[in-house]
Scaffold this motif. Structure first.
Motif, mmCIF file in Angstrom:
data_model
loop_
_atom_site.group_PDB
_atom_site.id
_atom_site.type_symbol
_atom_site.label_atom_id
_atom_site.label_comp_id
_atom_site.label_asym_id
_atom_site.label_seq_id
_atom_site.Cartn_x
_atom_site.Cartn_y
_atom_site.Cartn_z
ATOM 1 N N ASN A 44 82.280 -22.839 27.823
ATOM 2 C CA ASN A 44 81.615 -21.576 27.515
ATOM 3 C C ASN A 44 81.697 -20.658 28.722
ATOM 4 O OD1 ASN A 44 80.710 -22.632 25.011
ATOM 5 N ND2 ASN A 44 78.957 -23.585 26.031
ATOM 6 N N LEU A 45 82.093 -19.436 28.478
ATOM 7 C CA LEU A 45 82.121 -18.390 29.496
ATOM 8 C C LEU A 45 81.167 -17.288 29.046
ATOM 9 C CD1 LEU A 45 86.017 -18.161 29.908
ATOM 10 C CD2 LEU A 45 84.456 -19.791 30.975
ATOM 11 N N TRP A 46 80.787 -16.413 29.979
ATOM 12 C CA TRP A 46 79.778 -15.414 29.663
ATOM 13 C C TRP A 46 80.223 -14.056 30.179
ATOM 14 C CZ3 TRP A 46 76.917 -18.156 26.528
ATOM 15 C CH2 TRP A 46 76.848 -19.530 26.731
ATOM 16 N N ALA A 56 81.455 1.684 34.554
ATOM 17 C CA ALA A 56 80.928 0.795 33.529
ATOM 18 C C ALA A 56 81.963 -0.283 33.209
ATOM 19 C CB ALA A 56 80.587 1.587 32.265
ATOM 20 N N GLY A 57 81.492 -1.483 32.949
ATOM 21 C CA GLY A 57 82.412 -2.579 32.633
ATOM 22 C C GLY A 57 81.655 -3.865 32.421
ATOM 23 N N TRP A 58 82.272 -4.958 32.870
ATOM 24 C CA TRP A 58 81.737 -6.279 32.592
ATOM 25 C C TRP A 58 81.780 -7.158 33.835
ATOM 26 C CZ3 TRP A 58 79.892 -7.295 27.688
ATOM 27 C CH2 TRP A 58 80.263 -6.383 26.690
ATOM 28 N N THR A 59 80.758 -8.000 33.984
ATOM 29 C CA THR A 59 80.821 -9.145 34.889
ATOM 30 C C THR A 59 81.050 -10.369 34.031
ATOM 31 O OG1 THR A 59 79.497 -8.326 36.744
ATOM 32 C CG2 THR A 59 79.390 -10.681 36.302
ATOM 33 N N VAL A 60 82.013 -11.212 34.411
ATOM 34 C CA VAL A 60 82.244 -12.450 33.672
ATOM 35 C C VAL A 60 81.841 -13.631 34.550
ATOM 36 C CG1 VAL A 60 84.065 -11.493 32.233
ATOM 37 C CG2 VAL A 60 84.677 -12.644 34.366
ATOM 38 N N ILE A 61 81.283 -14.643 33.914
ATOM 39 C CA ILE A 61 80.868 -15.858 34.610
ATOM 40 C C ILE A 61 81.764 -16.996 34.134
ATOM 41 C CG2 ILE A 61 78.990 -17.478 35.052
ATOM 42 C CD1 ILE A 61 77.016 -15.229 34.528
ATOM 43 N N ASP A 62 82.536 -17.538 35.076
ATOM 44 C CA ASP A 62 83.522 -18.600 34.883
ATOM 45 C C ASP A 62 84.756 -18.086 34.145
ATOM 46 O OD1 ASP A 62 82.147 -20.437 36.427
ATOM 47 O OD2 ASP A 62 80.998 -21.208 34.740
ATOM 48 N N CYS A 63 85.855 -18.873 34.240
ATOM 49 C CA CYS A 63 87.179 -18.315 33.949
ATOM 50 C C CYS A 63 88.028 -19.109 32.959
ATOM 51 C CB CYS A 63 87.984 -18.213 35.255
ATOM 52 S SG CYS A 63 87.143 -17.326 36.571
ATOM 53 N N GLY A 64 87.804 -20.422 32.825
ATOM 54 C CA GLY A 64 88.725 -21.255 32.056
ATOM 55 C C GLY A 64 89.875 -21.736 32.923
ATOM 56 N N VAL A 65 90.630 -22.724 32.406
ATOM 57 C CA VAL A 65 91.765 -23.274 33.153
ATOM 58 C C VAL A 65 92.999 -22.395 32.976
ATOM 59 C CG1 VAL A 65 90.958 -25.657 33.038
ATOM 60 C CG2 VAL A 65 92.409 -24.760 31.216
ATOM 61 N N ALA A 66 93.944 -22.560 33.904
ATOM 62 C CA ALA A 66 95.163 -21.747 33.885
ATOM 63 C C ALA A 66 96.191 -22.373 32.947
ATOM 64 C CB ALA A 66 95.727 -21.611 35.292
ATOM 65 N N THR A 67 96.000 -22.191 31.654
ATOM 66 C CA THR A 67 96.981 -22.608 30.655
ATOM 67 C C THR A 67 97.390 -21.390 29.841
ATOM 68 O OG1 THR A 67 95.304 -23.107 28.986
ATOM 69 C CG2 THR A 67 95.935 -24.904 30.474
ATOM 70 N N ASP A 68 98.528 -21.485 29.191
ATOM 71 C CA ASP A 68 98.977 -20.376 28.341
ATOM 72 C C ASP A 68 97.985 -20.118 27.207
ATOM 73 O OD1 ASP A 68 101.223 -20.104 29.898
ATOM 74 O OD2 ASP A 68 102.525 -21.256 28.557
ATOM 75 N N THR A 69 97.378 -21.182 26.700
ATOM 76 C CA THR A 69 96.417 -21.032 25.605
ATOM 77 C C THR A 69 95.207 -20.227 26.047
ATOM 78 O OG1 THR A 69 97.117 -23.154 24.686
ATOM 79 C CG2 THR A 69 95.005 -22.283 23.936
ATOM 80 N N THR A 70 94.693 -20.526 27.236
ATOM 81 C CA THR A 70 93.518 -19.796 27.725
ATOM 82 C C THR A 70 93.880 -18.358 28.057
ATOM 83 O OG1 THR A 70 92.670 -21.870 28.626
ATOM 84 C CG2 THR A 70 91.619 -19.839 29.367
ATOM 85 N N ARG A 71 95.042 -18.143 28.671
ATOM 86 C CA ARG A 71 95.458 -16.757 28.950
ATOM 87 C C ARG A 71 95.576 -15.967 27.649
ATOM 88 N NH1 ARG A 71 98.884 -19.537 32.568
ATOM 89 N NH2 ARG A 71 98.401 -19.136 34.778
ATOM 90 N N SER A 84 87.559 -1.585 25.881
ATOM 91 C CA SER A 84 87.235 -0.235 26.355
ATOM 92 C C SER A 84 86.828 -0.180 27.818
ATOM 93 C CB SER A 84 86.116 0.367 25.494
ATOM 94 O OG SER A 84 84.947 -0.448 25.568
ATOM 95 N N GLU A 85 86.449 -1.321 28.412
ATOM 96 C CA GLU A 85 85.934 -1.309 29.785
ATOM 97 C C GLU A 85 86.465 -2.504 30.570
ATOM 98 O OE1 GLU A 85 81.631 0.887 29.110
ATOM 99 O OE2 GLU A 85 81.798 -1.263 28.750
ATOM 100 N N PRO A 86 86.664 -2.351 31.886
ATOM 101 C CA PRO A 86 87.295 -3.400 32.687
ATOM 102 C C PRO A 86 86.307 -4.467 33.147
ATOM 103 C CG PRO A 86 86.819 -1.528 34.068
ATOM 104 C CD PRO A 86 86.417 -1.126 32.677
ATOM 105 N N ILE A 87 86.845 -5.565 33.650
ATOM 106 C CA ILE A 87 86.044 -6.549 34.367
ATOM 107 C C ILE A 87 85.800 -6.025 35.781
ATOM 108 C CG2 ILE A 87 86.074 -8.869 35.378
ATOM 109 C CD1 ILE A 87 87.525 -9.815 32.870
ATOM 110 N N LEU A 88 84.532 -5.953 36.159
ATOM 111 C CA LEU A 88 84.148 -5.399 37.454
ATOM 112 C C LEU A 88 83.863 -6.479 38.495
ATOM 113 C CD1 LEU A 88 81.639 -2.663 36.201
ATOM 114 C CD2 LEU A 88 84.070 -2.384 36.737
ATOM 115 N N ARG A 89 83.608 -7.694 38.027
ATOM 116 C CA ARG A 89 83.240 -8.775 38.949
ATOM 117 C C ARG A 89 83.450 -10.103 38.227
ATOM 118 N NH1 ARG A 89 77.307 -8.152 41.220
ATOM 119 N NH2 ARG A 89 77.054 -7.455 39.071
#
Length: 350
Positions: A44-46, A56-71, A84-89
């Motif tokens: 779970n990511l947030w 204005a944008g988003w903060t995300v908590i945790d990222c997932g593993v570096a696989t093609d499926t997750t990307r 509409s808005e970027p990841i800021l942190r």
């Protein structure tokens, strides 16, 4: 649902966000669910609505593993809910691959800063670089000292020498430090850092009093117990004691706080779950102590604690956890530790 789970409350029942979607679980706080290539098949990511330096944008908590499926799942999110808005942190609760695997990719893509504790940043950088002591081969003599003599299993473990770098190809070069008790704003709400130990070097959970929400990371999970292991880099560590002590830091939170775990479903019943986790470890410690009336290595303890067939990946965690329970009893003065003429370390009742 097992009997322990039934003691908790799941406000969203069995509703799960599909890959590439975001489900709102609190005002301005979205739940993403990403696949994992393990038996534990999801994280779970947030995503939290945010504003930083007038953007204005988003903060995300945790990222997932570096696989093609997750990307690919992230690309769906970028094209859809977050279009509409970027990841800021980017914030990481801790350094394990499912939490920081795509940190370099996300931070570079959005020119976003990377926030985590110093302990987690240092270990993530060390493991991504496969430095001696934290690389795959360093685990082999550690496991051999604790009774692993199965050459086939050891060979399988040797073949995983690039395990961490394969899932975490890059970690940002710089970071913003999170510290215990620190408070900071994400959007309209303030969050407090609660650090925990035993599962990882300096895990950060985040609590918002205004939202009555705890992002627990891996410290408190609703269905499974958090892995607590002794690793080669800290061969005489006492991580189970550290973990149990860390659970006490959540004591002041409300019973009805909404817990957002890294695995499993959001739930209420934090203190009930913590009591369950404590009882789980009390029971495991009693089993280990009973077994150690005769000298036992960590390998001898594994089938007592884990009554199923384990692959190399699972065995590495099981061995670490068996050793964590032995080390707590050893540190508590209930077991003695002896190295035999075969070089294997065994523990016995005093």
């Amino acid at each position: 649902m097992n009997p322990l789970e039934s003691q908790l409350t799941y406000p969203f029942a069995d509703e799960l966000p599909a890959p590439g979607t975001v489900k709102e679980v609190a005002p301005g706080l979205g739940w993403l669910r990403m696949p994992l290539p393990f038996a534990l098949d999801h994280i779970n990511l947030w995503a939290l609505k945010d504003e930083r330096e007038g953007r204005a944008g988003w903060t995300v908590i945790d990222c997932g593993v570096a696989t093609d499926t997750t990307r690919a799942a992230w690309e769906q999110v970028f094209d859809g809910p977050l279009a509409s808005e970027p990841i800021l942190r980017v914030i990481a609760t801790h350094c394990h691959p499912d939490h920081v695997g795509l940190s370099g990719w996300l931070c570079e893509r959005f020119d976003a800063p990377f926030w985590l504790t110093a302990g987690e940043f240092g270990f993530a950088r060390m493991m991504a670089a496969a430095l001696p002591g934290v690389d795959g081969p360093s685990a082999i003599p550690h496991f051999e000292r604790h009774g692993l003599v199965d050459q086939g299993m050891l060979e399988q473990m040797r073949s995983r020498r690039n395990y961490y770098p394969s899932l975490v190809p890059s970690v940002p070069d710089a970071y913003t430090r999170l510290q215990d008790g620190q408070q900071f704003a994400i959007g309209d709400h303030r969050w407090r850092v609660i650090t925990g130990f035993g599962h990882s070097p300096e895990h950060a959970s985040l609590y918002s009093e205004a939202l009555n929400v705890l992002v627990s990371g891996d410290m408190v999970l609703p269905r499974i117990s958090t892995n607590v292991s002794v690793f080669a880099v800290e061969p005489e560590g006492n991580p189970l004691q550290q973990y149990l002590d860390s659970l006490g830091k959540f004591a002041g939170l409300p019973e009805d706080v909404l817990v957002l775990p890294s695995h499993g479903k959001p739930f209420r019943g934090l203190h009930t779950r913590i009591a369950q986790l404590r009882q789980h470890h009390v029971a495991r410690l009693a089993e280990v102590l009973e077994a150690c009336q005769e000298p036992q290595s960590a390998v001898d303890i594994v089938p007592i604690m884990f009554r199923r067939q384990l692959d190399a990946h699972q065995l590495s965690f099981a061995l670490g956890e068996a050793l964590a329970h032995l080390h707590k009893l050893w540190n508590d003065g209930m077991l003695k530790r002896v190295t035999g003429v075969d070089g294997i370390i065994r523990f016995q009742l005093i």
